[in-house]
Design an enzyme around this catalytic site. Sequence first.
Site, PDB file in Angstrom:
ATOM      1  N   VAL A 129       0.651  -0.977   0.392  1.00  0.00           N
ATOM      2  CA  VAL A 129      -0.242  -0.085  -0.009  1.00  0.00           C
ATOM      3  C   VAL A 129       1.102   0.978  -0.248  1.00  0.00           C
ATOM      4  O   VAL A 129       0.566   2.151  -0.201  1.00  0.00           O
ATOM      5  CB  VAL A 129      -0.622   0.242   1.214  1.00  0.00           C
ATOM      6  CG1 VAL A 129      -1.680   1.077   1.228  1.00  0.00           C
ATOM      7  CG2 VAL A 129      -1.809  -1.005   1.260  1.00  0.00           C
ATOM      8  N   GLU A 130       1.722   0.887   1.036  1.00  0.00           N
ATOM      9  CA  GLU A 130       2.200   2.415   0.970  1.00  0.00           C
ATOM     10  C   GLU A 130       3.489   2.483  -0.709  1.00  0.00           C
ATOM     11  O   GLU A 130       3.120   3.921  -0.660  1.00  0.00           O
ATOM     12  CB  GLU A 130       4.178   1.898   1.735  1.00  0.00           C
ATOM     13  CG  GLU A 130       3.042   2.165   3.114  1.00  0.00           C
ATOM     14  CD  GLU A 130       3.361   3.717   3.789  1.00  0.00           C
ATOM     15  OE1 GLU A 130       3.229   4.405   3.271  1.00  0.00           O
ATOM     16  OE2 GLU A 130       1.475   3.467   5.064  1.00  0.00           O
ATOM     17  N   THR A 131       4.322   1.670  -0.792  1.00  0.00           N
ATOM     18  CA  THR A 131       4.640   2.374  -2.271  1.00  0.00           C
ATOM     19  C   THR A 131       4.683   1.234  -3.804  1.00  0.00           C
ATOM     20  O   THR A 131       5.663   1.067  -4.084  1.00  0.00           O
ATOM     21  CB  THR A 131       6.814   2.525  -2.105  1.00  0.00           C
ATOM     22  OG1 THR A 131       6.973   1.233  -1.179  1.00  0.00           O
ATOM     23  CG2 THR A 131       6.978   3.083  -1.323  1.00  0.00           C
ATOM     24  N   TYR A 333      -7.197   3.353   4.990  1.00  0.00           N
ATOM     25  CA  TYR A 333      -5.755   2.211   5.517  1.00  0.00           C
ATOM     26  C   TYR A 333      -5.453   1.729   5.846  1.00  0.00           C
ATOM     27  O   TYR A 333      -4.770  -0.029   5.415  1.00  0.00           O
ATOM     28  CB  TYR A 333      -4.663   3.884   6.309  1.00  0.00           C
ATOM     29  CG  TYR A 333      -3.310   2.990   6.122  1.00  0.00           C
ATOM     30  CD1 TYR A 333      -2.143   3.141   4.161  1.00  0.00           C
ATOM     31  CD2 TYR A 333      -2.354   2.306   7.180  1.00  0.00           C
ATOM     32  CE1 TYR A 333      -1.269   3.002   4.507  1.00  0.00           C
ATOM     33  CE2 TYR A 333      -1.704   1.619   7.246  1.00  0.00           C
ATOM     34  CZ  TYR A 333      -0.353   1.961   5.821  1.00  0.00           C
ATOM     35  OH  TYR A 333       0.659   1.635   5.374  1.00  0.00           O
TER      36      TYR A 333
END
Length: 359
Positions: A129-131, A333
């Site tokens: 999800v982050e990168t 998230y």
Amino acid sequence: MMGTAPVEANTTQTTQKTGPKERATPSFRYAGHEAAMAFADQVAARHGLAPQWVRQHIGQAERVPAVLKLIAPPPSPAAKNWAAYRERFIEPVRVQAGLRFWQAHSDALARAQAEYGVPAELVVGIIGVETLYGRHTGNFRVLDALATLAFDFPTSHPRAAARAEYFQGELAQLLLMSKRHNVPPSQWRGSYAGAMGLPQFMPTSWERFAVDFDGDGKVDLQGSPADAIGSVAHYLKAYGWQSGMPTHYPARFDEATLDLDTLLAPDILPSFSVATLQSKGVRLDEDAQRHVGLLALVQLHNGDPAAGGAPPSYVIGTDNFYTVTRYNWSSYYALAVIELGQTVARERAAQMSKPKPTD
């Protein structure tokens, strides 16, 4: 990503551009900014650094107008929509990238799970999800981004003073990191909010939670997936992850006895016993009924019902669900991270169960 997780939630950017247009022409360098230079002297005195060295590097930082545009909330924010949010992350490209990441780094993921008690699928979900497993780590100079937010945070923001103070702390930590690791402050690259590497750690979190998980004598969250894996697991463990506890349970309601206002008042903070939830109209499955500890009713909107949106979705969050939100203070998230990791895990299990072709 941040020195404290609640702040982290407000600055994590999970979809960010990394092209050359991120660096807009700066208005000026902070060498000409009186407050920035006063701050440089304070940092030097507080941390025993050479005043000229601190002034030099803060003075080299450039104000980046694009950062101020990106940090500002949209003028007409859309209604929260869990279904749309989920579709951004639980989709074929990210799932397949997650499978490749897990295959390539299965040993590090297994070791992190054994050492910290954090499931491999959750680490895979967060980095995905982050990168997108390192594809989008940001290309802003972190020095510029942090200085811009430290000294020119938009005054229209209702918490402008507190946010500016937060970013000043992260700027100071970036300088300390640079000194400690012998890296020029201008060389760090990251998001418009100053987050770096595969897991998008802010400088304070880098110093508190990043670990040398590959044993090469240095911490590298950009170039070492093993370090990123170990650091994410360490972060979650430090924020209270409990091995073996689920993150959430399904929620069903007895409409006749449902006290939704009371149940939603604590937001995502676990506050109710199993017995209390049941007395206020929540129907729990057998696993949830056996849960030891407090629980929260988590509401996720699916658009504006008045504009044709679907009714909200609900889950029963545990202390571990709350821990995931310490990485980014958002139930949307957290559930996206959890469901991406679960989807990748299912796909991996399905692949591994297929019979191998014979010669």
